[in-house]
Design a protein around this motif. Structure first.
Motif, PDB file in Angstrom:
ATOM      1  N   ALA A 115      12.005   9.607  -2.590  1.00 25.23           N
ATOM      2  CA  ALA A 115      12.850  10.676  -3.124  1.00 25.23           C
ATOM      3  C   ALA A 115      13.783  11.207  -2.052  1.00 25.23           C
ATOM      4  O   ALA A 115      13.524  11.069  -0.844  1.00 25.23           O
ATOM      5  CB  ALA A 115      11.991  11.808  -3.683  1.00 25.23           C
ATOM      6  N   THR A 116      14.863  11.817  -2.500  1.00 20.34           N
ATOM      7  CA  THR A 116      15.755  12.558  -1.610  1.00 20.34           C
ATOM      8  C   THR A 116      15.507  14.048  -1.805  1.00 20.34           C
ATOM      9  O   THR A 116      15.164  14.493  -2.906  1.00 20.34           O
ATOM     10  CB  THR A 116      17.235  12.254  -1.902  1.00 20.34           C
ATOM     11  OG1 THR A 116      17.530  12.589  -3.275  1.00 20.34           O
ATOM     12  CG2 THR A 116      17.544  10.785  -1.681  1.00 20.34           C
ATOM     13  N   ALA A 117      15.666  14.813  -0.741  1.00 16.01           N
ATOM     14  CA  ALA A 117      15.552  16.274  -0.808  1.00 16.01           C
ATOM     15  C   ALA A 117      16.828  16.866  -0.223  1.00 16.01           C
ATOM     16  O   ALA A 117      17.172  16.581   0.932  1.00 16.01           O
ATOM     17  CB  ALA A 117      14.330  16.757  -0.035  1.00 16.01           C
ATOM     18  N   VAL A 162      15.053  12.282   3.339  1.00 16.62           N
ATOM     19  CA  VAL A 162      14.524  11.235   2.456  1.00 16.62           C
ATOM     20  C   VAL A 162      13.048  11.082   2.774  1.00 16.62           C
ATOM     21  O   VAL A 162      12.650  11.107   3.940  1.00 16.62           O
ATOM     22  CB  VAL A 162      15.251   9.888   2.655  1.00 16.62           C
ATOM     23  CG1 VAL A 162      14.581   8.797   1.825  1.00 16.62           C
ATOM     24  CG2 VAL A 162      16.717  10.001   2.271  1.00 16.62           C
ATOM     25  N   VAL A 163      12.240  10.947   1.732  1.00 18.41           N
ATOM     26  CA  VAL A 163      10.813  10.726   1.936  1.00 18.41           C
ATOM     27  C   VAL A 163      10.394   9.493   1.152  1.00 18.41           C
ATOM     28  O   VAL A 163      10.743   9.333  -0.018  1.00 18.41           O
ATOM     29  CB  VAL A 163       9.978  11.958   1.521  1.00 18.41           C
ATOM     30  CG1 VAL A 163      10.230  12.343   0.074  1.00 18.41           C
ATOM     31  CG2 VAL A 163       8.490  11.705   1.747  1.00 18.41           C
ATOM     32  N   VAL A 164       9.681   8.589   1.827  1.00 21.02           N
ATOM     33  CA  VAL A 164       9.127   7.382   1.200  1.00 21.02           C
ATOM     34  C   VAL A 164       7.630   7.391   1.481  1.00 21.02           C
ATOM     35  O   VAL A 164       7.206   7.564   2.628  1.00 21.02           O
ATOM     36  CB  VAL A 164       9.774   6.101   1.775  1.00 21.02           C
ATOM     37  CG1 VAL A 164       9.216   4.874   1.049  1.00 21.02           C
ATOM     38  CG2 VAL A 164      11.284   6.150   1.654  1.00 21.02           C
ATOM     39  N   ALA A 165       6.833   7.206   0.433  1.00 21.83           N
ATOM     40  CA  ALA A 165       5.376   7.285   0.575  1.00 21.83           C
ATOM     41  C   ALA A 165       4.797   5.967   1.083  1.00 21.83           C
ATOM     42  O   ALA A 165       3.776   5.479   0.571  1.00 21.83           O
ATOM     43  CB  ALA A 165       4.750   7.687  -0.753  1.00 21.83           C
ATOM     44  N   TYR A 213       0.831  -1.205   0.000  1.00 24.67           N
ATOM     45  CA  TYR A 213       0.000   0.000   0.000  1.00 24.67           C
ATOM     46  C   TYR A 213       0.870   1.261   0.000  1.00 24.67           C
ATOM     47  O   TYR A 213       0.973   1.962   1.002  1.00 24.67           O
ATOM     48  CB  TYR A 213      -0.947  -0.003   1.195  1.00 24.67           C
ATOM     49  CG  TYR A 213      -1.834  -1.215   1.279  1.00 24.67           C
ATOM     50  CD1 TYR A 213      -2.785  -1.461   0.287  1.00 24.67           C
ATOM     51  CD2 TYR A 213      -1.715  -2.121   2.320  1.00 24.67           C
ATOM     52  CE1 TYR A 213      -3.604  -2.584   0.345  1.00 24.67           C
ATOM     53  CE2 TYR A 213      -2.539  -3.251   2.374  1.00 24.67           C
ATOM     54  CZ  TYR A 213      -3.470  -3.474   1.393  1.00 24.67           C
ATOM     55  OH  TYR A 213      -4.269  -4.589   1.450  1.00 24.67           O
ATOM     56  N   VAL A 214       1.487   1.538  -1.109  1.00 25.27           N
ATOM     57  CA  VAL A 214       2.362   2.707  -1.231  1.00 25.27           C
ATOM     58  C   VAL A 214       1.633   3.807  -1.996  1.00 25.27           C
ATOM     59  O   VAL A 214       0.806   3.540  -2.877  1.00 25.27           O
ATOM     60  CB  VAL A 214       3.677   2.320  -1.949  1.00 25.27           C
ATOM     61  CG1 VAL A 214       3.426   1.864  -3.376  1.00 25.27           C
ATOM     62  CG2 VAL A 214       4.679   3.466  -1.909  1.00 25.27           C
ATOM     63  N   SER A 215       1.945   5.051  -1.652  1.00 24.32           N
ATOM     64  CA  SER A 215       1.393   6.208  -2.357  1.00 24.32           C
ATOM     65  C   SER A 215       2.468   6.800  -3.262  1.00 24.32           C
ATOM     66  O   SER A 215       3.491   6.160  -3.506  1.00 24.32           O
ATOM     67  CB  SER A 215       0.878   7.230  -1.340  1.00 24.32           C
ATOM     68  OG  SER A 215      -0.136   6.654  -0.528  1.00 24.32           O
ATOM     69  N   SER A 216       2.259   8.018  -3.735  1.00 28.79           N
ATOM     70  CA  SER A 216       3.211   8.625  -4.664  1.00 28.79           C
ATOM     71  C   SER A 216       3.645   9.995  -4.172  1.00 28.79           C
ATOM     72  O   SER A 216       3.045  10.570  -3.253  1.00 28.79           O
ATOM     73  CB  SER A 216       2.596   8.740  -6.062  1.00 28.79           C
ATOM     74  OG  SER A 216       1.530   9.672  -6.046  1.00 28.79           O
ATOM     75  N   ILE A 217       4.693  10.518  -4.812  1.00 24.82           N
ATOM     76  CA  ILE A 217       5.277  11.806  -4.436  1.00 24.82           C
ATOM     77  C   ILE A 217       5.137  12.775  -5.600  1.00 24.82           C
ATOM     78  O   ILE A 217       5.462  12.431  -6.751  1.00 24.82           O
ATOM     79  CB  ILE A 217       6.757  11.642  -4.058  1.00 24.82           C
ATOM     80  CG1 ILE A 217       6.881  10.700  -2.852  1.00 24.82           C
ATOM     81  CG2 ILE A 217       7.398  12.988  -3.757  1.00 24.82           C
ATOM     82  CD1 ILE A 217       8.312  10.302  -2.534  1.00 24.82           C
ATOM     83  N   ASP A 218       4.671  13.992  -5.313  1.00 23.00           N
ATOM     84  CA  ASP A 218       4.595  15.056  -6.313  1.00 23.00           C
ATOM     85  C   ASP A 218       5.962  15.744  -6.362  1.00 23.00           C
ATOM     86  O   ASP A 218       6.399  16.341  -5.376  1.00 23.00           O
ATOM     87  CB  ASP A 218       3.500  16.048  -5.914  1.00 23.00           C
ATOM     88  CG  ASP A 218       3.319  17.164  -6.931  1.00 23.00           C
ATOM     89  OD1 ASP A 218       4.172  17.306  -7.830  1.00 23.00           O
ATOM     90  OD2 ASP A 218       2.328  17.909  -6.817  1.00 23.00           O
ATOM     91  N   THR A 219       6.622  15.657  -7.501  1.00 25.92           N
ATOM     92  CA  THR A 219       7.992  16.190  -7.607  1.00 25.92           C
ATOM     93  C   THR A 219       8.035  17.644  -8.063  1.00 25.92           C
ATOM     94  O   THR A 219       9.121  18.210  -8.187  1.00 25.92           O
ATOM     95  CB  THR A 219       8.807  15.346  -8.589  1.00 25.92           C
ATOM     96  OG1 THR A 219       8.178  15.371  -9.872  1.00 25.92           O
ATOM     97  CG2 THR A 219       8.913  13.906  -8.112  1.00 25.92           C
TER      98      THR A 219
END
Length: 519
Positions: free
Chosen positions: A386-388, A422-425, A331-337
């Motif tokens: 993603a990494t920020a 780092v962000v993981v959805a 159950y993973v979501s997504s990241i708006d880049t």
């Protein structure tokens, strides 16, 4: 007699050269039988002598005897790159009367199956290792496999030769799982390299400055105004954060899901991070067991479950994901880049969905028996992690400060130094129920190492965690050829070498005979 002495002298010289110089050839993918560049660097930079004691019973049964040979070979390689700063001893605790010494280092005797005189018997053996430096020691009490062995040994050497230990905090107080509850596996692994502490934000108190890296894993309860202030100021002072968040909360018991609100959206958006409230479906996915009924009979079957994507597309240039295999995301979501584009922050996806994936928004349907068509998977490479990196701006540059309850607030820091997150959805992929996949663990631990700037260890773990199967695009015929080439190839090469040697000897004999006849 002179020839014997000459041969003995040559052997002595060769052995002395072997002590001074070490070289071997490793043609495997990723050079998995050679020490990494990071380990070589660690060994070259030793400033004093360390002692490694290998407590292994001499006559181990298979497969442990092969492990013993591998470990000894690897320790010789460690020694070769230490410039004389590493010493190691091979000890059979029973034969050498050092069982008390082994037990004093918490290296236990264990029982393994051994075939002796055509019978399977239990044999009492030792298979441990200790790294000793000054008054410190690190112990690997039981080595049953060579998997991740270089990582374990190099980490142990770093721990005993380094005075400072990075402190990693596990945020608590917002419904996050505890180390004892559902994060037991990763907590044990983290404690081998870091000091791990729970972090609860008390009203009026900022996060302790000893915390270098803060892990926010799967919170389900809202953050208070002061919680957000404490988080923001932790980042402004240079603290590193790993965000592992579930924008959608799933209840497995009822097979229902709803969008989750925990008051972090606006804070994260300040740093260029936006998580979409949706669930990703993917044609590349894990399978799940479901109960089905047919003709009055209930039975269990295994079906593909698109809501459990299996990510295999990575940013290969990033150390976190380099050389990883397949990460399972429940159950993973997504990241708006796009949110970071005008903030001076570099937000870079490092994990993507496959070439055939899609999105599901509320209301959610989680039943494994749900029927999908190819039209449900119109997208490719949806960012999942993603990494920020950049100089982050405080949330409170544009928002009023909360009431601290203290009358006065500490001086506000409005900008961070160059920092990283780092962000993981998904807040579930590293939990105990998902930790059976070694790639999941490697991915999570790589994130912590990258945030804590111990990037060298990532290069060791990544190459040892990954299975390297044949190219999946190979035809059945090609796979058949590779299989039988591996089985019969070595034997054929030996036969061919023997025939060539035989023919060379015959030709030489004929040449000598012809020369003799001419005389």
């Amino acid at each position: 007699m002179t020839a014997v002495l000459l041969v003995a002298a040559v052997l002595v010289v060769v052995n002395l050269l072997g002590l001074a110089f070490y070289e071997h050839w490793d043609f495997t993918d990723g050079r998995i039988y050679s020490l990494s560049d990071f380990t070589k660097k660690v060994m070259r930079e030793l400033d004093d002598v360390i002692l490694v004691k290998l407590y292994f019973t001499e006559d181990l049964p298979a497969p442990y005897n092969a492990n013993a040979r591998y470990i000894k070979d690897q320790l010789y390689e460690y020694k070769a790159f230490s410039g004389g700063k590493m010493k190691f001893e091979i000890i059979d605790p029973v034969r050498d009367n050092k069982e008390d010494e082994a037990r004093g280092l918490n290296i236990p005797a264990v029982q393994v199956n051994a075939i002796e005189k055509d019978k399977i018997e239990l044999k009492r053996v030792y298979m441990g290792l200790a790294v000793l430096f000054e008054n410190k020691q690190e112990v690997l009490p039981l080595i049953q496999s060579t998997r991740n062995l270089e990582y374990e040994i190099t980490s142990a050497i770093k721990r005993v030769t380094t005075d400072t230990t990075v402190t990693v905090g596990l945020l608590a107080g917002h419904g996050e799982p505890s180390a004892a509850e559902d994060l037991n596996t990763i907590a044990q692994l983290l404690q081998k390299q870091y000091k791990v502490e729970p972090v609860t934000i008390a009203h009026g108190q900022l996060i302790d400055e000893r915390i270098h890296t803060l892990l926010v894993i799967g919170p389900t309860a809202p953050f208070s105004a002061f919680d957000i202030y404490a988080m923001d100021q932790f980042i402004m002072r240079g603290g590193k954060v790993g965000w592992f968040l579930d924008p959608v909360q799933v209840d497995l018991m009822t097979q229902t899901a709803e969008n989750l609100t925990i008051n972090l959206d606006t804070l994260l958006q300040t740093y260029g991070i936006v998580l979409n409230k949706e669930l990703i479906i993917d044609t590349r996915n894990s399978r799940v067991a479901v109960m089905q009924r047919q003709g009055g009979i209930q039975f269990q079957s295994v079906v593909e479950y698109p809501l459990f994507p299996e990510a295999v597309t990575f940013d290969e240039g990033n150390l976190i994901t380099k050389d990883l295999g397949a990460i399972s995301f429940p159950y993973v979501s997504s990241i708006d880049t796009t949110a970071a584009e005008n903030l001076g922050v570099v937000l870079k996806p490092i994990v993507y969905s496959s070439q055939r994936s899609g999105r599901r928004r509320a209301p959610y349907h989680l039943a494994p028996q749900t029927q999908y068509t190819l039209n449900d998977f119109p997208e490719a490479n949806i960012p999942l992690a993603a990494t920020a990196v950049g100089m982050f701006t405080s949330y409170y540059n544009e928002h009023p400060l909360p009431d601290s309850g203290l009358g006065t607030m500490p001086e506000l820091q409005t900008h961070s130094p160059i920092n990283r997150m780092v962000v993981v959805a998904d807040g579930d992929f590293m939990r105990d129920r998902s930790a059976r996949n070694p790639e999941n663990l490697a991915f999570f631990l790589n994130i912590v190492d990258w945030l804590s700037q111990d990037e060298g260890l990532i290069t060791i773990r990544a190459r040892e965690s990954t299975s390297r199967p044949l190219d999946p695009t190979l035809t059945d015929g090609a796979r058949w050829r590779y299989k039988y080439a591996n089985i019969f190839g070595p034997a054929v090469l030996v036969v061919v070498a023997g025939i060539i040697r035989w023919r060379v000897r015959i030709a030489r004999r004929r040449s000598l005979a012809a020369a003799w006849r001419k005389k």
